[in-house]
Design an enzyme around this catalytic site. Structure first.
Site, PDB file in Angstrom:
ATOM      1  N   ALA A  13      -8.400  13.658  -2.489  1.00 26.82           N
ATOM      2  CA  ALA A  13      -9.555  13.966  -1.628  1.00 26.82           C
ATOM      3  C   ALA A  13      -9.685  12.933  -0.517  1.00 26.82           C
ATOM      4  O   ALA A  13     -10.779  12.606  -0.071  1.00 26.82           O
ATOM      5  CB  ALA A  13     -10.825  14.020  -2.468  1.00 26.82           C
ATOM      6  N   GLY A  14      -8.553  12.382  -0.088  1.00 29.45           N
ATOM      7  CA  GLY A  14      -8.552  11.412   1.010  1.00 29.45           C
ATOM      8  C   GLY A  14      -8.760  12.108   2.341  1.00 29.45           C
ATOM      9  O   GLY A  14      -9.337  13.207   2.412  1.00 29.45           O
ATOM     10  N   GLY A  17      -6.884  15.569   2.395  1.00 36.40           N
ATOM     11  CA  GLY A  17      -7.408  16.487   1.396  1.00 36.40           C
ATOM     12  C   GLY A  17      -8.797  16.986   1.784  1.00 36.40           C
ATOM     13  O   GLY A  17      -9.079  18.195   1.741  1.00 36.40           O
ATOM     14  N   ARG A  85       0.963   6.529   4.922  1.00 43.28           N
ATOM     15  CA  ARG A  85       1.949   5.707   5.635  1.00 43.28           C
ATOM     16  C   ARG A  85       1.223   4.711   6.520  1.00 43.28           C
ATOM     17  O   ARG A  85       0.334   5.068   7.281  1.00 43.28           O
ATOM     18  CB  ARG A  85       2.829   6.609   6.501  1.00 43.28           C
ATOM     19  CG  ARG A  85       4.003   5.891   7.129  1.00 43.28           C
ATOM     20  CD  ARG A  85       5.132   6.850   7.423  1.00 43.28           C
ATOM     21  NE  ARG A  85       4.790   7.775   8.482  1.00 43.28           N
ATOM     22  CZ  ARG A  85       5.429   7.848   9.648  1.00 43.28           C
ATOM     23  NH1 ARG A  85       6.444   7.050   9.898  1.00 43.28           N
ATOM     24  NH2 ARG A  85       5.087   8.722  10.547  1.00 43.28           N
ATOM     25  N   ARG A  91       8.859   6.642   6.162  1.00 45.74           N
ATOM     26  CA  ARG A  91       8.534   7.644   5.154  1.00 45.74           C
ATOM     27  C   ARG A  91       9.286   7.356   3.862  1.00 45.74           C
ATOM     28  O   ARG A  91       8.783   7.602   2.766  1.00 45.74           O
ATOM     29  CB  ARG A  91       8.907   9.034   5.671  1.00 45.74           C
ATOM     30  CG  ARG A  91       7.976   9.539   6.734  1.00 45.74           C
ATOM     31  CD  ARG A  91       8.177  11.014   6.994  1.00 45.74           C
ATOM     32  NE  ARG A  91       7.171  11.495   7.920  1.00 45.74           N
ATOM     33  CZ  ARG A  91       7.304  11.463   9.244  1.00 45.74           C
ATOM     34  NH1 ARG A  91       8.396  10.988   9.785  1.00 45.74           N
ATOM     35  NH2 ARG A  91       6.346  11.912  10.020  1.00 45.74           N
ATOM     36  N   ASN A  98       5.024   7.558  -4.341  1.00 46.87           N
ATOM     37  CA  ASN A  98       4.495   8.914  -4.354  1.00 46.87           C
ATOM     38  C   ASN A  98       5.219   9.827  -5.339  1.00 46.87           C
ATOM     39  O   ASN A  98       4.636  10.777  -5.864  1.00 46.87           O
ATOM     40  CB  ASN A  98       4.488   9.488  -2.932  1.00 46.87           C
ATOM     41  CG  ASN A  98       3.357   8.890  -2.104  1.00 46.87           C
ATOM     42  OD1 ASN A  98       2.451   8.272  -2.656  1.00 46.87           O
ATOM     43  ND2 ASN A  98       3.416   9.049  -0.804  1.00 46.87           N
ATOM     44  N   ARG A 154       2.221  20.382  17.031  1.00 47.42           N
ATOM     45  CA  ARG A 154       2.315  19.262  17.982  1.00 47.42           C
ATOM     46  C   ARG A 154       3.197  19.654  19.172  1.00 47.42           C
ATOM     47  O   ARG A 154       2.836  19.424  20.334  1.00 47.42           O
ATOM     48  CB  ARG A 154       2.910  18.038  17.267  1.00 47.42           C
ATOM     49  CG  ARG A 154       1.918  17.386  16.332  1.00 47.42           C
ATOM     50  CD  ARG A 154       2.485  16.156  15.657  1.00 47.42           C
ATOM     51  NE  ARG A 154       1.459  15.507  14.853  1.00 47.42           N
ATOM     52  CZ  ARG A 154       1.669  14.903  13.698  1.00 47.42           C
ATOM     53  NH1 ARG A 154       2.892  14.848  13.177  1.00 47.42           N
ATOM     54  NH2 ARG A 154       0.677  14.340  13.047  1.00 47.42           N
ATOM     55  N   HIS A 178      10.959  16.452   7.777  1.00 48.03           N
ATOM     56  CA  HIS A 178       9.786  15.920   8.481  1.00 48.03           C
ATOM     57  C   HIS A 178      10.025  14.442   8.806  1.00 48.03           C
ATOM     58  O   HIS A 178       9.250  13.579   8.440  1.00 48.03           O
ATOM     59  CB  HIS A 178       8.563  16.094   7.580  1.00 48.03           C
ATOM     60  CG  HIS A 178       7.265  15.749   8.231  1.00 48.03           C
ATOM     61  ND1 HIS A 178       6.874  16.233   9.458  1.00 48.03           N
ATOM     62  CD2 HIS A 178       6.237  14.977   7.803  1.00 48.03           C
ATOM     63  CE1 HIS A 178       5.675  15.768   9.749  1.00 48.03           C
ATOM     64  NE2 HIS A 178       5.265  14.995   8.772  1.00 48.03           N
TER      65      HIS A 178
HETATM   66  N1  APR Z   1      -4.350  11.469  -8.402  1.00 50.78           N
HETATM   67  C1  APR Z   1      -5.248  11.926  -7.510  1.00 50.78           C
HETATM   68  N2  APR Z   1      -5.458  11.353  -6.323  1.00 50.78           N
HETATM   69  C2  APR Z   1      -4.725  10.273  -6.030  1.00 50.78           C
HETATM   70  C3  APR Z   1      -3.774   9.736  -6.900  1.00 50.78           C
HETATM   71  C4  APR Z   1      -3.595  10.394  -8.156  1.00 50.78           C
HETATM   72  N3  APR Z   1      -2.710   9.958  -9.045  1.00 50.78           N
HETATM   73  N4  APR Z   1      -3.220   8.648  -6.309  1.00 50.78           N
HETATM   74  C5  APR Z   1      -3.800   8.516  -5.105  1.00 50.78           C
HETATM   75  N5  APR Z   1      -4.708   9.489  -4.942  1.00 50.78           N
HETATM   76  C6  APR Z   1      -5.600   9.747  -3.816  1.00 50.78           C
HETATM   77  C7  APR Z   1      -6.216   8.485  -3.237  1.00 50.78           C
HETATM   78  O1  APR Z   1      -7.278   8.032  -4.044  1.00 50.78           O
HETATM   79  C8  APR Z   1      -6.675   8.979  -1.887  1.00 50.78           C
HETATM   80  O2  APR Z   1      -8.012   9.429  -1.899  1.00 50.78           O
HETATM   81  O3  APR Z   1      -4.911  10.333  -2.746  1.00 50.78           O
HETATM   82  C9  APR Z   1      -5.739  10.174  -1.601  1.00 50.78           C
HETATM   83  C10 APR Z   1      -4.862   9.960  -0.394  1.00 50.78           C
HETATM   84  O4  APR Z   1      -5.705   9.967   0.702  1.00 50.78           O
HETATM   85  P1  APR Z   1      -5.527   8.988   1.946  1.00 50.78           P
HETATM   86  O5  APR Z   1      -5.175   7.640   1.448  1.00 50.78           O
HETATM   87  O6  APR Z   1      -6.724   9.153   2.801  1.00 50.78           O
HETATM   88  O7  APR Z   1      -4.218   9.552   2.659  1.00 50.78           O
HETATM   89  P2  APR Z   1      -4.084  10.783   3.649  1.00 50.78           P
HETATM   90  O8  APR Z   1      -4.182  10.297   5.043  1.00 50.78           O
HETATM   91  O9  APR Z   1      -4.955  11.892   3.217  1.00 50.78           O
HETATM   92  O10 APR Z   1      -2.573  11.175   3.397  1.00 50.78           O
HETATM   93  C11 APR Z   1      -2.185  11.733   2.175  1.00 50.78           C
HETATM   94  O11 APR Z   1      -0.295  12.670   3.160  1.00 50.78           O
HETATM   95  O12 APR Z   1       0.582  12.251   5.246  1.00 50.78           O
HETATM   96  C12 APR Z   1       0.729  12.086   3.889  1.00 50.78           C
HETATM   97  O13 APR Z   1       1.987  10.196   3.587  1.00 50.78           O
HETATM   98  C13 APR Z   1       0.697  10.655   3.595  1.00 50.78           C
HETATM   99  O14 APR Z   1       1.043  10.572   1.285  1.00 50.78           O
HETATM  100  C14 APR Z   1       0.058  10.581   2.266  1.00 50.78           C
HETATM  101  C15 APR Z   1      -0.716  11.864   2.114  1.00 50.78           C
END
Ligand code: APR
Length: 313
Positions: A13-14, A17, A85, A91, A98, A154, A178
């Site tokens: 939910a970052g 998400g 990243r 990457r 990941n 893009r 990608h």
């Molecule tokens: N289970 C659930 N959520 C997780 C886990 C897990 N095991 N590990 C990490 N997370 C969550 C983090 O807590 C965070 O909220 O994944 C989320 C990632 O969100 P962001 O750090 O905001 O990253 P974001 O910019 O959304 O990118 C997500 O997409 O572009 C790719 O490489 C980038 O891998 C990254 C992904």
């Protein structure tokens, strides 16, 4: 039995998400479960988004959770969990961290949602889509990755701005992995059927192709912390829309190849028909020699990353 809305679970939910949830709710694609390991955060974002419903007029359920069991019975599982990243980080650097996160999540998620489609965003996306395909053992129509829709949007943005025309009239495809070796196709890029080569100089097109290839990095450099999320979220929602509404869209998707374009046992971005059956068809375009060579280089890059996985799949 009452008719039910489709169920979409978003793992992670970052930034991406939550933005994906936003686009999916705005398009009323289905009920949304937002899952993350950070306590309270997905619940807070979900409630905040739900409370936008009366203003925006969407009637969907949006729920945040730290319990994967709440994803039970999903029609579509979107995977954005992982490490983002950071500037200077390739990457490939993200691969190991990941890999473990994604493997663990899908192994626990599949038994809860045995009928679901799995849509991967987490980078390196070509490799992690391959990981999900291998770990789940699902047929390839049910596992796909998002990269090509983002890279193509893009590319279309830059072309539309250079031409001073509506983005709606610019159609273009980016194939391959990608990474910086992605393959923005020039010969198929057009403005309502007019080839871009008839409207822009070779140098201008080359500049746009290069900017597209480095599109993700351009945003990372500007943001300093984190990577792009608006356009990636929009791209995921477009793919979700294609599947859940059985639209049979022609989009670039990261797909497990079984001989198409001369590749097998790897995932790469290719044009597909995306509908209620997931990847319903791979479209094999005839490519000129330069594009074929570029696709081979991109595939080699993805293969090298698959070879770097901490475990053989
Ligand atoms: N289970 C659930 N959520 C997780 C886990 C897990 N095991 N590990 C990490 N997370 C969550 C983090 O807590 C965070 O909220 O994944 C989320 C990632 O969100 P962001 O750090 O905001 O990253 P974001 O910019 O959304 O990118 C997500 O997409 O572009 C790719 O490489 C980038 O891998 C990254 C992904």
């Amino acid at each position: 039995m009452a008719i039910q809305r489709p169920k979409i679970s978003i793992l992670g939910a970052g930034a991406t998400g939550a933005t994906t949830a936003h686009w999916c709710a705005a398009k009323e694609l289905g009920d949304i479960v937002l899952f993350d390991i950070v306590e309270g955060m997905p619940q807070g974002k979900a409630l905040d988004l739900l409370e936008a419903g009366p203003v925006e007029g969407f009637d969907v359920e949006v729920r945040g959770t730290n319990d994967l069991a709440d994803t039970r019975g999903s029609d579509l599982v979107i995977i954005t969990a992982g490490q983002p990243r950071k500037p200077g980080m390739s990457r490939a650097d993200l691969l190991s961290a990941n890999y473990r996160i994604i493997r663990d999540l899908v192994e626990r998620c599949l038994p809860l949602s045995p009928e679901a489609y799995f849509l991967v965003l987490t980078n390196p996306v070509d490799v992690l889509t391959y990981v999900v395909k291998k770990v789940t053992g699902l047929p390839r129509n049910r596992v796909l990755g998002q990269a090509g829709v983002l890279d193509s949007t893009r590319y279309r943005t830059f072309l539309a701005r250079a031409l001073g025309v509506s983005v709606r009239d610019v159609h273009a495809l980016v194939l391959g992995g990608h990474g910086d070796q992605m393959v923005p196709l020039v010969s198929y890029a057009n403005v309502n059927g007019i080839p871009v080569s008839a409207l822009l100089s070779r140098e201008e097109i080359e500049r746009i192709v290069e900017r597209t290839r480095k599109g993700g990095g351009e945003i990372v450099e500007l943001l300093k912390t984190g990577s792009a999320f608006y356009a990636p979220g929009a791209a995921l929602a477009e793919m979700a829309d294609a599947i859940l509404k059985d639209r049979k869209r022609v989009l670039a998707a990261t797909t497990y190849l079984e001989g198409e374009y001369g590749f097998s046992d790897l995932c790469l971005g290719v044009p597909v028909v995306l509908g209620g059956g997931g990847i319903e068809r791979v479209i094999e375009l005839s490519l000129d020699e330069a594009d074929r060579d570029a696709l081979r280089v991109s595939a080699d890059e993805v293969r090298a990353q698959i070879a770097e996985l901490p475990e053989r799949l």
